[in-house]
Each structure stands twice: as C-alpha cells, then as structure tokens.
Design a protein around this motif. Structure first.
Motif, mmCIF file in Angstrom:
data_model
loop_
_atom_site.group_PDB
_atom_site.id
_atom_site.type_symbol
_atom_site.label_atom_id
_atom_site.label_comp_id
_atom_site.label_asym_id
_atom_site.label_seq_id
_atom_site.Cartn_x
_atom_site.Cartn_y
_atom_site.Cartn_z
ATOM 1 N N GLY A 300 5.912 5.465 -7.251
ATOM 2 C CA GLY A 300 4.480 5.410 -6.941
ATOM 3 C C GLY A 300 4.281 5.661 -5.453
ATOM 4 O O GLY A 300 5.085 5.199 -4.631
ATOM 5 N N SER A 301 3.234 6.408 -5.081
ATOM 6 C CA SER A 301 2.974 6.716 -3.673
ATOM 7 C C SER A 301 1.589 6.223 -3.294
ATOM 8 O O SER A 301 0.634 6.367 -4.063
ATOM 9 N N TYR A 302 1.494 5.675 -2.088
ATOM 10 C CA TYR A 302 0.206 5.189 -1.593
ATOM 11 C C TYR A 302 -0.030 5.812 -0.226
ATOM 12 O O TYR A 302 0.725 5.568 0.705
ATOM 13 N N LEU A 303 -1.062 6.670 -0.141
ATOM 14 C CA LEU A 303 -1.319 7.402 1.104
ATOM 15 C C LEU A 303 -2.742 7.138 1.588
ATOM 16 O O LEU A 303 -3.596 8.026 1.530
ATOM 17 N N LYS A 304 -3.025 5.958 1.972
ATOM 18 C CA LYS A 304 -4.311 5.563 2.545
ATOM 19 C C LYS A 304 -5.466 5.622 1.538
ATOM 20 O O LYS A 304 -5.993 4.614 1.148
ATOM 21 N N ASP A 305 -5.906 6.852 1.123
ATOM 22 C CA ASP A 305 -7.048 6.878 0.207
ATOM 23 C C ASP A 305 -6.708 7.487 -1.135
ATOM 24 O O ASP A 305 -7.585 7.928 -1.883
ATOM 25 N N VAL A 306 -5.413 7.536 -1.446
ATOM 26 C CA VAL A 306 -5.022 7.976 -2.795
ATOM 27 C C VAL A 306 -3.764 7.227 -3.221
ATOM 28 O O VAL A 306 -2.916 6.887 -2.382
ATOM 29 N N PHE A 307 -3.696 6.946 -4.530
ATOM 30 C CA PHE A 307 -2.487 6.365 -5.105
ATOM 31 C C PHE A 307 -2.072 7.275 -6.251
ATOM 32 O O PHE A 307 -2.930 7.715 -7.022
ATOM 33 N N TYR A 308 -0.796 7.624 -6.344
ATOM 34 C CA TYR A 308 -0.375 8.423 -7.502
ATOM 35 C C TYR A 308 1.008 8.007 -7.979
ATOM 36 O O TYR A 308 1.779 7.389 -7.245
ATOM 37 N N LEU A 309 1.261 8.338 -9.249
ATOM 38 C CA LEU A 309 2.494 7.905 -9.902
ATOM 39 C C LEU A 309 3.188 9.093 -10.553
ATOM 40 O O LEU A 309 2.534 9.910 -11.207
ATOM 41 N N ASN A 310 4.505 9.146 -10.404
ATOM 42 C CA ASN A 310 5.286 10.165 -11.110
ATOM 43 C C ASN A 310 5.404 9.830 -12.583
ATOM 44 O O ASN A 310 5.265 8.657 -12.971
#
Ligand SMILES: C[S@@+](CC[C@H](N)C(=O)[O-])C[C@H]1O[C@@H](n2cnc3c(N)ncnc32)[C@H](O)[C@@H]1O
Ligand code: SF4
Length: 430
Positions: A300-310
């Motif tokens: 899972g990645s968290y980049l300030k204003d987005v979260f996404y999951l592989n």
C-alpha cells in the motif's frame, strides 16, 4: 450490538471526514503529479509467503514455493525500476520488510531485491525485518545481519504450549525461547517480539508469565496485541458459527494493565498503542515517515493526497509487471479532512504528538480543528494536553484504540477481504 457499532462508525466517520461513503476505485493515480509533492519517503516491501497459514492471520500470504518466490523477486525488481524515475534522488528514510514471512525468501530472492533497492534508491536508514522463529538458526541470523538489517522482529505469539497449539504455531515453547535467545545475542540494534493476549481461556497469570520471560530474556521491545478476529480468517469463520470466542474487552484491559506494570517496572516505555521498548533503544516499527511507497503484492502507498494498493494475488502481480504495468488495483483520492483524520489516527496509535506538527503538515491550528474533542477527553483522563504536546494516558490508549479498532477491523475486513476475493475489484466501499 452490530447496529450500534455501525451507527458509531458512520457518525464518527461523518464528523471526522465529512464523507457519507469512502470507496476505493480501480483508477490509476497520476503518479508524476503526486511524486512531485515531497522531499523524503519510506519504502514498505511485502513478502507474501509463509510455510503455513495461521488461522487468525489477516495478512496477504500464500504457501511458499521456491519457483514462485524467484519469479516474485524478479517482479519486485521490475516494480522498483518503474519507480526509479519517479523517486529519483529523494532520500529513503525508512525501510521496512514485512509479510507474510520475509525470512522464507532469505536465501531465495530477498538479498537480490535488497541489492536492487540499494542500487536504485538513496537509502539512508536502518532496515527493519519481520521473521519467523523457525527460521532463526545461527547461520540465518548471520545472513540477516550481513544484509544490513539491524532491527529484527520475531513472531513469538505465546509462551505456553497449549496456546501455541490453539494458534497452530509449528513450534513449542522451548524452540521459540532458544530462537529469541540467539537473536538477542546476535548484535541487532533492536529485537522486537510479537505476543498475542486475550486468547481463548487464557489466564492473567499466563499473560504475566509471558511478559516476564521476554523481559528476562533481554528483548528490546515487546509488541503485545490482543487477539483480533478478522472476518475472512479461519477464526473469523469459527466465531461467526459461535465455535470460537476471544476474551471480553474488560478482561483484555486487565491483561494489558498487567503487561504495562511488568514493562514499565523493567524500564520499558510505551512507544505505540501495543509496543513497549527499553528506554534508549531505537524502537522497532513499521514505516516511520508519513509518506511511503509499498512494493510487492498488496503493498500500500500513501502519498499525501492519494492512497493506493497493489493487487493482492501474486500471479497477477507477477503478470502485470511482466507486461511492464504498475500492479495498482485500487486507489482513493484523499480530501483534506480525510488526510487530517488519517494523520490523527496514526498519532493516536503512536500515543503522543505535537500540535505544532499538525500546523506544519496542514497549515491549520490543531485546536481550531479538533480542540472541542480534546477538552472532554482530557477531563475523562484519556489524555494529557500541555499546550503543544498531547500524550495519551494508559487508559486513553486502550479506549481510544478500542474506538479505532471499530474502524480498522471493519475496513481491513472489507478492503483486504475484497482484494483477497478478486485481484482487480471494480470498487470497494468502506
Ligand atoms: C507478519 S506476522 C509476523 C512474522 C511471521 N509471519 C510470524 O508469524 O512469525 C505479524 C504479527 O501480527 C500479529 N498478528 C497477526 N494476526 C493477528 C491477530 N489476528 N490478532 C493479533 N495479532 C495478530 C502476530 O503477533 C504476528 O506475529
Ligand atoms: S502469522 Fe505469520 S506465519 Fe502465520 S500466516 Fe500470518 S504471516 Fe504467515
């Protein structure tokens, strides 16, 4: 009870995030834009293999197979290449390898992946690794240290044979104590041991004994988790049919207070809701910086204003990268209210924070946004507010986290459960 929980969840969510519904969609985020936004980042690497599947475990994993693991290592290296231009020379200031069981790949892919990470990114931090007690012979401990890993965690779980049996762990107390003893003497900066309490029929004395043994063995940190029941696990299924029951909340509170007494008495301090670390030792923990990239299946990645999951499925992850595509399955754009609620969630987990850090991160005054909740909580003895620093009391740590659990377990059940069922879901509403 179920209705009441649902009501509390929806009320708190609306108050904190102002959203009626939070849903992740299969939309590819614009990574070039998001990666411009920060100066440093953390990396989480997921190794989704285990030698056995434990009936309580919610994490994404499958049974280890050497051929699949070798393919997986190649796919992770391709994913690293896809991130190389996006991350560029930004320093990596936190690196965590979790699972599953990362030590399944200790001699089959993990060294190669780590070398590729070092070649590609500017890594300026210690490395933290999760391990299984059965993998910690002397030779493997040397290999782990030679890879530059200096913080090690061991899934001890219990120090009573009858509970190890309930948890279907493939070792006895004598083996796990020997593994912990070897790790403690292997020269790591921090050795963490995970233990679980609130097990069926567990007594306070058994919890006390487990805590004392770990302290006496010289571990640097203990992460003591109450047994969580996740709906899509074997225990979750059994609980639905009333065949399985963990301890009630007040019993768990009592057990945690027994552990607090032991750890504080031995010179440990609380470093997160469930973790106690010897003073002056750098704590073992997951990614420590607010923004991070998750590599691997279910990363899972968290980049300030987005979260996404592989995608969770290893075969799909390998296929996507074989075709040169990012393996991202779901993403969620985060409004400012959601970012602030997420920030608060993790600070509560760490049990202390500075209001001035909130101001730095969001440019807003903490008391203006959340002040009306802090006063009553302080009166209830849940936290201490000295003007800038907020520190949760032991009581606050337990009850505020019990409230957070109402969300985490439900959200994890829906999100991870959904991604385990389908590798590329159309939509997951939390
Ligand atoms: C990835 S595992 C640890 C490494 C290794 N796979 C092992 O099992 O030894 C992470 C840890 O999460 C904790 N954990 C997993 N499922 C849990 C549950 N249902 N309730 C509480 N803790 C849990 C356990 O303490 C476990 O050691
Ligand atoms: S607890 Fe550890 S070994 Fe057991 S299934 Fe989960 S990750 Fe694998």
């Amino acid at each position: 009870m179920v209705m009441l929980r649902r009501l509390v969840r929806s009320r708190v969510r609306k108050v904190l995030t102002k959203e009626k519904e939070i849903a992740l969609e299969p939309t590819m985020p614009s990574l070039e834009t998001h990666f411009r936004e920060f100066e440093e980042l953390g990396i989480y690497l997921h190794i989704p293999f285990c030698e056995q599947i434990c009936p309580y475990c919610p994490y994404n994993k499958e049974i280890y197979h050497p051929v699949v693991a070798a393919r997986y290592a190649e796919a992770v290296k391709t994913e690293i290449d896809l991130y190389s231009d996006l991350i560029g020379h930004k320093p990596v200031t936190s690196l965590y390898i979790g699972g599953g069981t990362p030590t399944t790949m200790l001699h089959n892919g993990l060294p190669d992946i780590l070398r590729h990470i070092f070649r590609t990114f500017d890594v300026r931090c210690d490395i933290h690794l999760e391990s299984h007690p059965n993998h910690l012979n002397r030779q493997n401990l040397d290999t782990i240290a030679a890879l530059g890993i200096n913080h090690l965690s061991i899934g001890v779980e219990s120090l009573q044979d009858r509970h190890l049996k309930t948890l279907r762990r493939p070792y006895g107390v004598r083996d796990v104590k020997a593994a912990v003893g070897r790790a403690v003497n292997a020269g790591f900066k921090c050795v963490n041991t995970d233990m679980i309490f609130g097990l069926p029929d567990q007594t306070n004395e058994e919890v006390e004994q487990a805590g004392r043994v770990l302290v006496e063995m010289g571990v640097d940190q203990v992460a003591a988790y109450p047994l969580f029941i996740f709906p899509y696990t074997h225990f979750g299924e059994a609980a639905k049919k009333q065949q399985f029951k963990s301890s009630a909340v007040f019993k768990r509170r009592k057990m945690l207070s027994i552990l607090e007494r032991i750890f504080y008495g031995a010179g440990f301090e609380r470093t997160s809701v469930w973790a106690f670390t010897r003073k002056s030792v750098a704590k073992y923990c997951s990614v420590t910086v607010p923004l991070y990239v998750g590599l691997g299946a279910s990363g899972g990645s968290y980049l300030k204003d987005v979260f996404y999951l592989n995608t969770f499925r290893v075969a799909e992850y390998v296929n996507a990268l074989g075709g040169g595509r990012m393996p991202i399955a779901l993403s969620l754009e985060l409004s400012e209210d959601m970012q602030m609620a997420g920030w608060l969630y993790w600070r509560i987990y760490e049990t202390r924070f500075l209001k001035s850090d909130f101001k730095i991160r969001f440019g807003r005054d903490f008391d203006t946004v959340y002040g009306r909740y802090v006063g009553p909580m302080s009166l209830l003895g849940l936290l201490d507010d000295d003007g800038d620093q907020i520190v949760l009391t032991d009581r606050g740590t337990f009850w505020l986290h019990a409230l957070e659990d109402l969300f985490s377990i439900n959200y994890i059940g829906k999100l991870w459960g959904g991604l385990m069922q389908s590798p590329w879901p159309q939509r997951v509403a939390l």
